[in-house]
Design a protein around this motif. Structure first.
Motif, short mmCIF file in Angstrom:
data_model
loop_
_atom_site.label_atom_id
_atom_site.label_comp_id
_atom_site.label_asym_id
_atom_site.label_seq_id
_atom_site.Cartn_x
_atom_site.Cartn_y
_atom_site.Cartn_z
N GLY A 31 43.36 32.62 29.77
CA GLY A 31 42.03 33.03 29.35
C GLY A 31 41.77 32.62 27.92
N PRO A 32 40.63 33.00 27.36
CA PRO A 32 40.28 32.59 25.99
C PRO A 32 41.27 33.06 24.93
N GLY A 33 42.00 34.17 25.19
CA GLY A 33 43.05 34.59 24.27
C GLY A 33 42.63 35.70 23.33
N VAL A 34 43.54 36.03 22.42
CA VAL A 34 43.36 37.17 21.52
C VAL A 34 42.25 36.94 20.50
N VAL B 245 36.37 39.54 29.61
CA VAL B 245 37.20 38.66 30.44
C VAL B 245 38.46 38.26 29.69
N ALA B 246 38.33 37.92 28.41
CA ALA B 246 39.49 37.55 27.61
C ALA B 246 40.50 38.69 27.54
N GLU B 247 40.00 39.91 27.31
CA GLU B 247 40.89 41.06 27.21
C GLU B 247 41.55 41.36 28.55
N ALA B 248 40.79 41.25 29.63
CA ALA B 248 41.36 41.49 30.96
C ALA B 248 42.44 40.46 31.28
N CYS B 249 42.21 39.21 30.93
CA CYS B 249 43.22 38.17 31.16
C CYS B 249 44.51 38.48 30.40
N LEU B 250 44.38 38.96 29.18
CA LEU B 250 45.56 39.31 28.39
C LEU B 250 46.33 40.44 29.07
N ARG B 251 45.63 41.45 29.56
CA ARG B 251 46.31 42.57 30.22
C ARG B 251 46.98 42.14 31.52
N THR C 54 41.98 42.92 44.51
CA THR C 54 41.75 41.70 45.29
C THR C 54 42.93 40.75 45.25
N GLY C 55 43.91 41.03 44.41
CA GLY C 55 45.04 40.11 44.26
C GLY C 55 44.64 38.81 43.59
N ALA C 56 43.70 38.88 42.67
CA ALA C 56 43.19 37.67 42.01
C ALA C 56 44.29 37.01 41.19
N GLN C 57 44.34 35.68 41.27
CA GLN C 57 45.31 34.90 40.51
C GLN C 57 44.67 34.17 39.33
N GLY C 58 43.38 34.39 39.17
CA GLY C 58 42.65 33.81 38.06
C GLY C 58 41.38 34.59 37.81
N LEU C 59 40.87 34.49 36.59
CA LEU C 59 39.69 35.26 36.18
C LEU C 59 38.88 34.41 35.22
#
Length: 603
Positions: A98-101, A87-93, A71-76
């Protein structure tokens, strides 16, 4: 317009309120990681560019990263407790905010408490439980009764109180069944791989409102003994926004109402703020909303309950937006897209608008007494104004409430938040009116829904100040004490007037509480007046309970003797009451049972 990937799941704010705010910030693309009801699907279809169901994905993180790329998302982001970790893990990748490690620290209650303990944040004594043997060892090391809860649970689902006589094996197997059933229904972390059940056993917190809400006497029960702090973490910096208060829970720990603004004085709110800051900072989160819950204790102390890396559930975000003019949903959306927002320099302690509350629609009254009937929750046609003061508004959160006309669910203490009928959003001119009206709804809803049990309207909306209580150091009549004990559920020689009279006459200390001359409370103490004392009886008539009479009697009996240790053998599940008054659980008690008295001679 930027694209935002929204991960939908169980829990969180009502979507009919939250989704329009996300859609005003970005083009929203939704992914489902668990089943949702028809109403939620309708709201997602109405406000999102597209909705993709990935509830059966074997690897939720991979599913999110793939869909974000598609989708070309710029945020999650997510509002669901159970989607925080993927969601945190996906943001890191993806390299997105995101919430972080350290997101797991805000989900796993054992990791959370371990981190807090090492950082010096006040928490109750606790043990990790992953097996029956762990639970048996926890009972050996923790003061009973203690609480067993799911490590990644929410909403008090599956909480169990364990006492000295509890069948540990039975509790363990039932807890595993509850955990399994909750996960099948979407109330568990959405993670890959086989789930290993994990629980936390922790001692009960000796909570009290005594040094926090002094002088509450407006004809209703008071506020509950815990609060929450709503806030945001951005780039590792914590921004506490406000404190919200609570009504007391119903057994075991089911929440009834979250209320804003807090009526605590600013000095006390700053104490809460400081502890919340220490707790959130210790978890090491990166960018997310936060919801931190704290128990209030004696002498202005607190103990942490938990911090979640997401916004508060029910209608808490709407309370904060309308009372404090801070829209946490909009803020979180912008932060997820990499657009920093401005926050108050200091936590807000006064509101700018009307007072507001999220209120559980539950089949008990405010004290937890189950309804006698099972009426239909006809929330669309119910005359809510008959239950509240003029000017107070009541709006049902459709996304958090059963369909109109549904038979009201029976309250199940083990299911906790799963057995409520819905959520109402209530606003009033001021906090005092809000508190009074939420009690009116809780205590009058069954009568308003069930024909034949309706309480007269003037009784529902008019508060009558309670008659004053008179305390005295006196020897009461044995017959009136027996009547009080029967009403309060205490034992004793109730049918033996002579023995009851001797019991009273030989006691070293008796204090009574009377209302208009009627005996409504009594404390009886056996003591050497120097070193040790035993609270033999503490009784309050049921129709005068929740007025602080028991606390007053206990305080008047104990405060004049600072060098004396007071011991009590709690009955009728009163252990929590004594702990809230500062009593500490003792590891062991032994007793020689009463023997039968010789039969009286009859001549």
């Amino acid at each position: 317009m930027k694209r935002l990937l929204f991960v939908a799941g169980r829990s969180g704010p009502s979507l009919d309120y939250a989704l329009p705010r996300l859609a005003a910030v970005a083009s929203v693309h939704a992914v489902l990681l668990s089943p949702v009801d028809d109403f939620a699907r309708g709201e997602l279809a109405r406000h999102c560019a597209d909705v993709t169901d990935r509830a059966d994905a074997p690897d939720p993180v991979a599913a999110l990263t793939e869909h974000a790329a598609l989708t070309g998302a710029q945020g999650l982001l997510t509002f669901s407790e159970y989607a925080v970790r993927p969601v945190a893990e996906a943001c890191l990748r993806l390299g997105l905010p995101g919430p972080g490690v350290n997101a797991a620290r805000a989900r796993d209650k054992w990791l959370m408490r371990l981190r807090w303990q090492r950082a010096g944040v006040p928490v109750p004594r606790f043990r990790q439980v992953t097996s029956l043997g762990d639970l048996q060892r926890a009972r050996d090391r923790l003061a009973a009764p203690f609480l067993l809860k799911r490590a990644d649970g929410a909403g008090s689902i599956g909480h169990v109180l364990i006492g000295e006589d509890t069948d540990i094996a039975d509790v363990w197997h039932r807890s595993l069944e509850v955990d399994r059933a909750a996960r099948l229904d979407g109330f568990g972390d959405y993670t890959a791989g086989e789930h290993a059940p994990s629980f936390v056993a922790e001692e009960l917190i000796a909570a009290t409102t005594a040094s926090w809400y002094p002088g509450e006497d407006d004809g209703t029960r008071g506020y509950g003994d815990y609060v929450s702090v709503e806030g945001m973490v951005t780039g590792g910096t914590y921004h506490p926004v406000c404190v919200t208060g609570r009504l007391p829970t119903v057994a075991p720990f089911t929440e009834l109402s979250n209320q804003a603004p807090s009526v605590l004085p600013e000095r006390l709110q700053r104490i809460v703020e400081a502890h919340a800051r220490r707790a959130v900072d210790a978890l090491g989160l990166d960018t997310c909303a936060t919801h931190t819950e704290l128990k209030l204790m004696a002498d202005e102390r607190v103990s942490l309950l938990e911090t979640a890396a997401r916004v508060g559930g029910a209608m808490v975000t709407r309370e904060v937006a309308e009372v404090f003019d801070v829209d946490l949903i909009t803020c979180q959306a912008h932060e997820a897209l990499g657009e920093p927002q401005k926050y108050p320099e200091r936590m807000l302690v006064t509101g700018t608008g009307r007072a507001a509350a999220s209120l559980a629609l539950i089949a008990t009254d405010s004290r937890g007494t189950p309804w006698r009937t099972r009426p239909r929750l006809t929330w669309r046609t119910l005359d809510w104004s008959s239950l509240v003061s003029p000017g107070t508004t009541v709006e049902v959160a459709r996304g958090s409430t059963v369909p109109d006309g549904t038979v009201m669910p029976r309250y199940d203490a083990a299911a906790a938040a799963l057995s409520i009928g819905g959520i109402a959003y209530v606003t009033a001119a001021d906090p005092a009116t809000l508190k009074a009206d939420t009690y009116r709804i809780l205590d009058g809803l069954e009568g308003a829904l069930a024909p034949g049990t309706r309480t007269p309207a003037h009784r529902r909306i008019t508060l009558t100040a309670p008659a004053p209580v008179t305390y005295a150091d006196e020897l009461p009549d044995a017959a009136e004490v027996a009547d009080l004990f029967r009403a309060a559920g205490l034992n004793g020689p109730l049918d033996d007037p002579d023995r009851m009279r001797r019991m009273l006459e030989t006691s070293q200390h008796i204090l009574t509480a009377r209302v208009k001359g009627r005996l409504v409370g009594l404390i009886r103490v056996l003591t050497d007046l120097s070193f040790n004392a035993f609270v033999a009886d503490l009784a309050v008539h049921p129709d005068q309970q929740r007025r602080g009479i028991g606390s007053d009697l206990l305080r008047r009996a104990t405060e004049p003797h600072p060098g004396v240790k007071f011991v009590v053998h709690p009955g009728n599940h009163s252990g929590d009451f004594y702990r809230k008054q500062g009593f500490q659980s003792a590891p062991e008690c032994v007793a020689l049972p009463r023997r039968d008295l010789p039969a009286k001679e009859t001549r």
